[in-house]
Design a protein around this motif. Structure first.
Motif, PDB file in Angstrom:
ATOM      1  N   ILE A  39       0.783   8.526  -0.083  1.00  0.00           N
ATOM      2  CA  ILE A  39       0.188   8.499   1.262  1.00  0.00           C
ATOM      3  C   ILE A  39      -1.341   8.468   1.156  1.00  0.00           C
ATOM      4  O   ILE A  39      -2.012   7.667   1.824  1.00  0.00           O
ATOM      5  CB  ILE A  39       0.687   9.698   2.095  1.00  0.00           C
ATOM      6  CG1 ILE A  39       2.180   9.498   2.436  1.00  0.00           C
ATOM      7  CG2 ILE A  39      -0.151   9.877   3.368  1.00  0.00           C
ATOM      8  CD1 ILE A  39       2.867  10.715   3.036  1.00  0.00           C
ATOM      9  N   GLY A  40      -1.901   9.289   0.290  1.00  0.00           N
ATOM     10  CA  GLY A  40      -3.363   9.303   0.098  1.00  0.00           C
ATOM     11  C   GLY A  40      -3.871   7.965  -0.400  1.00  0.00           C
ATOM     12  O   GLY A  40      -4.900   7.452   0.070  1.00  0.00           O
ATOM     13  N   LEU A  41      -3.138   7.400  -1.356  1.00  0.00           N
ATOM     14  CA  LEU A  41      -3.515   6.079  -1.893  1.00  0.00           C
ATOM     15  C   LEU A  41      -3.498   5.042  -0.776  1.00  0.00           C
ATOM     16  O   LEU A  41      -4.416   4.216  -0.654  1.00  0.00           O
ATOM     17  CB  LEU A  41      -2.532   5.709  -3.011  1.00  0.00           C
ATOM     18  CG  LEU A  41      -2.690   4.373  -3.743  1.00  0.00           C
ATOM     19  CD1 LEU A  41      -2.137   4.488  -5.156  1.00  0.00           C
ATOM     20  CD2 LEU A  41      -1.985   3.238  -3.027  1.00  0.00           C
ATOM     21  N   THR A  42      -2.472   5.088   0.056  1.00  0.00           N
ATOM     22  CA  THR A  42      -2.342   4.125   1.161  1.00  0.00           C
ATOM     23  C   THR A  42      -3.519   4.252   2.126  1.00  0.00           C
ATOM     24  O   THR A  42      -4.092   3.253   2.571  1.00  0.00           O
ATOM     25  CB  THR A  42      -1.016   4.382   1.915  1.00  0.00           C
ATOM     26  OG1 THR A  42       0.064   4.273   0.985  1.00  0.00           O
ATOM     27  CG2 THR A  42      -0.825   3.398   3.060  1.00  0.00           C
ATOM     28  N   LYS A  43      -3.889   5.490   2.446  1.00  0.00           N
ATOM     29  CA  LYS A  43      -5.001   5.705   3.392  1.00  0.00           C
ATOM     30  C   LYS A  43      -6.321   5.202   2.811  1.00  0.00           C
ATOM     31  O   LYS A  43      -7.117   4.569   3.512  1.00  0.00           O
ATOM     32  CB  LYS A  43      -5.095   7.188   3.761  1.00  0.00           C
ATOM     33  CG  LYS A  43      -3.914   7.648   4.601  1.00  0.00           C
ATOM     34  CD  LYS A  43      -4.068   9.098   5.048  1.00  0.00           C
ATOM     35  CE  LYS A  43      -2.918   9.464   5.984  1.00  0.00           C
ATOM     36  NZ  LYS A  43      -3.043  10.799   6.548  1.00  0.00           N
ATOM     37  N   SER A  44      -6.548   5.493   1.531  1.00  0.00           N
ATOM     38  CA  SER A  44      -7.792   5.020   0.894  1.00  0.00           C
ATOM     39  C   SER A  44      -7.848   3.508   0.866  1.00  0.00           C
ATOM     40  O   SER A  44      -8.844   2.882   1.248  1.00  0.00           O
ATOM     41  CB  SER A  44      -7.872   5.521  -0.556  1.00  0.00           C
ATOM     42  OG  SER A  44      -8.007   6.904  -0.582  1.00  0.00           O
ATOM     43  N   LEU A  45      -6.741   2.920   0.391  1.00  0.00           N
ATOM     44  CA  LEU A  45      -6.697   1.473   0.218  1.00  0.00           C
ATOM     45  C   LEU A  45      -6.799   0.751   1.558  1.00  0.00           C
ATOM     46  O   LEU A  45      -7.434  -0.302   1.669  1.00  0.00           O
ATOM     47  CB  LEU A  45      -5.382   1.131  -0.487  1.00  0.00           C
ATOM     48  CG  LEU A  45      -5.283  -0.129  -1.323  1.00  0.00           C
ATOM     49  CD1 LEU A  45      -6.475  -0.307  -2.246  1.00  0.00           C
ATOM     50  CD2 LEU A  45      -3.980  -0.088  -2.121  1.00  0.00           C
ATOM     51  N   GLY A  46      -6.177   1.320   2.570  1.00  0.00           N
ATOM     52  CA  GLY A  46      -6.247   0.706   3.896  1.00  0.00           C
ATOM     53  C   GLY A  46      -7.692   0.548   4.341  1.00  0.00           C
ATOM     54  O   GLY A  46      -8.098  -0.510   4.840  1.00  0.00           O
ATOM     55  N   LYS A  47      -8.485   1.610   4.140  1.00  0.00           N
ATOM     56  CA  LYS A  47      -9.904   1.555   4.537  1.00  0.00           C
ATOM     57  C   LYS A  47     -10.683   0.604   3.634  1.00  0.00           C
ATOM     58  O   LYS A  47     -11.519  -0.178   4.094  1.00  0.00           O
ATOM     59  CB  LYS A  47     -10.516   2.946   4.481  1.00  0.00           C
ATOM     60  CG  LYS A  47      -9.934   3.903   5.514  1.00  0.00           C
ATOM     61  CD  LYS A  47     -10.643   5.245   5.484  1.00  0.00           C
ATOM     62  CE  LYS A  47     -10.021   6.236   6.455  1.00  0.00           C
ATOM     63  NZ  LYS A  47      -8.695   6.725   5.998  1.00  0.00           N
ATOM     64  N   GLU A  48     -10.377   0.705   2.320  1.00  0.00           N
ATOM     65  CA  GLU A  48     -11.093  -0.114   1.341  1.00  0.00           C
ATOM     66  C   GLU A  48     -10.955  -1.607   1.647  1.00  0.00           C
ATOM     67  O   GLU A  48     -11.883  -2.380   1.446  1.00  0.00           O
ATOM     68  CB  GLU A  48     -10.455   0.170  -0.027  1.00  0.00           C
ATOM     69  CG  GLU A  48     -11.367   0.193  -1.196  1.00  0.00           C
ATOM     70  CD  GLU A  48     -10.664   0.897  -2.351  1.00  0.00           C
ATOM     71  OE1 GLU A  48     -10.598   2.147  -2.342  1.00  0.00           O
ATOM     72  OE2 GLU A  48     -10.155   0.204  -3.246  1.00  0.00           O
ATOM     73  N   LEU A  49      -9.793  -2.007   2.135  1.00  0.00           N
ATOM     74  CA  LEU A  49      -9.491  -3.433   2.316  1.00  0.00           C
ATOM     75  C   LEU A  49      -9.565  -3.881   3.769  1.00  0.00           C
ATOM     76  O   LEU A  49      -9.223  -5.017   4.090  1.00  0.00           O
ATOM     77  CB  LEU A  49      -8.089  -3.730   1.766  1.00  0.00           C
ATOM     78  CG  LEU A  49      -7.918  -3.500   0.268  1.00  0.00           C
ATOM     79  CD1 LEU A  49      -6.476  -3.747  -0.147  1.00  0.00           C
ATOM     80  CD2 LEU A  49      -8.838  -4.404  -0.532  1.00  0.00           C
ATOM     81  N   ALA A  50     -10.028  -2.986   4.632  1.00  0.00           N
ATOM     82  CA  ALA A  50      -9.907  -3.247   6.076  1.00  0.00           C
ATOM     83  C   ALA A  50     -10.555  -4.553   6.526  1.00  0.00           C
ATOM     84  O   ALA A  50     -10.108  -5.157   7.484  1.00  0.00           O
ATOM     85  CB  ALA A  50     -10.484  -2.079   6.869  1.00  0.00           C
TER      86      ALA A  50
ATOM     87  N   GLY B 179      -3.755   1.621   6.624  1.00  0.00           N
ATOM     88  CA  GLY B 179      -3.942   2.987   6.125  1.00  0.00           C
ATOM     89  C   GLY B 179      -3.103   3.987   6.900  1.00  0.00           C
ATOM     90  O   GLY B 179      -3.419   5.173   6.940  1.00  0.00           O
ATOM     91  N   ALA B 180      -2.025   3.507   7.508  1.00  0.00           N
ATOM     92  CA  ALA B 180      -1.208   4.371   8.364  1.00  0.00           C
ATOM     93  C   ALA B 180       0.138   4.679   7.721  1.00  0.00           C
ATOM     94  O   ALA B 180       0.604   3.957   6.840  1.00  0.00           O
ATOM     95  CB  ALA B 180      -0.991   3.694   9.715  1.00  0.00           C
ATOM     96  N   VAL B 181       0.731   5.761   8.186  1.00  0.00           N
ATOM     97  CA  VAL B 181       2.061   6.153   7.700  1.00  0.00           C
ATOM     98  C   VAL B 181       3.020   6.077   8.879  1.00  0.00           C
ATOM     99  O   VAL B 181       2.806   6.738   9.896  1.00  0.00           O
ATOM    100  CB  VAL B 181       2.047   7.592   7.144  1.00  0.00           C
ATOM    101  CG1 VAL B 181       3.405   7.930   6.524  1.00  0.00           C
ATOM    102  CG2 VAL B 181       0.938   7.764   6.126  1.00  0.00           C
TER     103      VAL B 181
ATOM    104  N   VAL C 298      -6.320  -7.932   4.307  1.00  0.00           N
ATOM    105  CA  VAL C 298      -5.161  -7.270   3.675  1.00  0.00           C
ATOM    106  C   VAL C 298      -4.951  -5.908   4.324  1.00  0.00           C
ATOM    107  O   VAL C 298      -5.862  -5.068   4.327  1.00  0.00           O
ATOM    108  CB  VAL C 298      -5.393  -7.092   2.151  1.00  0.00           C
ATOM    109  CG1 VAL C 298      -4.177  -6.421   1.509  1.00  0.00           C
ATOM    110  CG2 VAL C 298      -5.681  -8.439   1.493  1.00  0.00           C
ATOM    111  N   LEU C 299      -3.784  -5.708   4.891  1.00  0.00           N
ATOM    112  CA  LEU C 299      -3.447  -4.426   5.519  1.00  0.00           C
ATOM    113  C   LEU C 299      -2.503  -3.650   4.617  1.00  0.00           C
ATOM    114  O   LEU C 299      -1.599  -4.236   4.010  1.00  0.00           O
ATOM    115  CB  LEU C 299      -2.796  -4.653   6.889  1.00  0.00           C
ATOM    116  CG  LEU C 299      -3.586  -5.515   7.893  1.00  0.00           C
ATOM    117  CD1 LEU C 299      -2.829  -5.603   9.223  1.00  0.00           C
ATOM    118  CD2 LEU C 299      -4.990  -4.969   8.112  1.00  0.00           C
ATOM    119  N   VAL C 300      -2.731  -2.345   4.543  1.00  0.00           N
ATOM    120  CA  VAL C 300      -1.935  -1.499   3.644  1.00  0.00           C
ATOM    121  C   VAL C 300      -1.360  -0.334   4.441  1.00  0.00           C
ATOM    122  O   VAL C 300      -2.119   0.474   5.000  1.00  0.00           O
ATOM    123  CB  VAL C 300      -2.814  -0.931   2.507  1.00  0.00           C
ATOM    124  CG1 VAL C 300      -1.961  -0.161   1.500  1.00  0.00           C
ATOM    125  CG2 VAL C 300      -3.589  -2.031   1.810  1.00  0.00           C
TER     126      VAL C 300
END
Ligand SMILES: NC(=O)c1ccc[n+]([C@@H]2O[C@H](COP(=O)([O-])OP(=O)(O)OC[C@H]3O[C@@H](n4cnc5c(N)ncnc54)[C@H](O)[C@@H]3O)[C@@H](O)[C@H]2O)c1
Length: 251
Positions: free
Chosen positions: A166-177, A239-241, A181-183
């Motif tokens: 979940i943390g990885l997803t949130k970081s990556l979502g912001k990183e790639l916003a 970056g959402a769950v 690319v959506l994560v």
């Protein structure tokens, strides 16, 4: 073309040989995607691409242990050479094990869970993302767990590994916003799949008893949500769950 078509797209699904991953493979293949199902269960050489059938659908299978850095790199490279850039990556490969208090959890077991659930997700993202970023479009869906949202007792290794996803997803979502690319991640509660054969029966029944809808999820229900998150119809979430808990989650 229907608006849930994936025609012309390439999807990579880890853990595609079973359970939620297999349902995602079928979902994409049924809607016209070229699908690479990546799993350590396939009895072929590492990174070898082998055509296969799921019912009437054609897919391609790749033997790869997602916790093995070299196999993941080779797999990503072979798929890119064979099919060009993928636009969808689903990280569903995952393991759990018997429940135990933390102080009775062996370090080997802890590392094994992390190697697959966390390192595997990291390695696949790292290997595949450059292609998505270069193409300016992509959807990554990580399969976390309600355990990673809430933390289940006697399941510290598995629960915390899913919190890491979940943390990885949130970081990556912001990183790639700003890259196209959506994560996102999904957080399922109990689903009827082979992974639960490793779970103590009484614990399994306890988890089901906590689901207000009164039953475990079915894999096609997970595939529907994964399908939406993998589509261009999902355009303002990253970056959402996403909940998949039959009403268990109250947040
Ligand atoms: N079924 C549930 O109740 C449930 C609940 C919450 C989250 N999840 C998560 O959903 C994901 C899918 O689980 P499932 O229920 O479909 O389980 P499953 O056991 O049916 O499928 C998991 C697949 O991952 C593959 N795999 C395991 N380790 C691998 C590795 N190192 N490299 C490549 N492939 C590997 C397995 O061979 C298997 O095909 C997992 O990440 C799991 O933690 C499942």
């Amino acid at each position: 073309m229907s608006d849930d078509s994936f025609a012309g797209q390439v999807a990579i699904v880890t853990g595609g040989a079973s359970g939620i991953g297999a349902a995602a493979v079928e979902h994409f293949a049924r809607r016209g995607a070229r699908v690479f199902s990546v799993d350590r269960d396939y009895q072929t050489a590492p990174a070898e691409i082998v055509a296969a059938r799921v019912g009437t659908l054609e897919i391609e299978t790749v033997h790869c242990d997602v916790s093995d850095e070299q196999q993941v790199a080779e797999t990503a490279e072979r798929i890119a050479t064979e099919a060009g850039s993928a636009s969808i990556l689903v990280n569903s490969a995952g393991i759990t094990g018997p429940q135990a208090p933390l102080w009775e959890t062996s370090y080997d077991y802890w590392k094994q869970i992390y190697r697959v659930n966390v390192d595997g997700t990291f390695l696949m993202c790292r290997a595949v993302l450059p292609h998505l970023i270069k193409a300016g479009y992509g959807r990554v869906i990580n399969i976390a767990s309600m355990a990673g949202m809430e933390g289940n007792a006697r399941s510290s290794a598995y629960s915390s590994s899913k919190s890491a996803v979940i943390g990885l997803t949130k970081s990556l979502g912001k990183e790639l916003a700003r890259t196209g690319v959506l994560v996102n991640a999904i957080a399922p509660t109990v689903f009827t799949t082979p992974i639960n054969q490793k779970v103590d029966q009484d614990y399994h029944e306890y988890l089901i008893s906590r689901i207000p809808l009164g039953r475990p999820g079915e894999v096609h229900e997970a595939a529907e949500l994964i399908g939406f998150l993998a589509s261009s119809r999902c355009s303002f979430s990253t970056g959402a769950v996403f909940d998949l808990s039959g009403g268990r989650a109250v947040y």
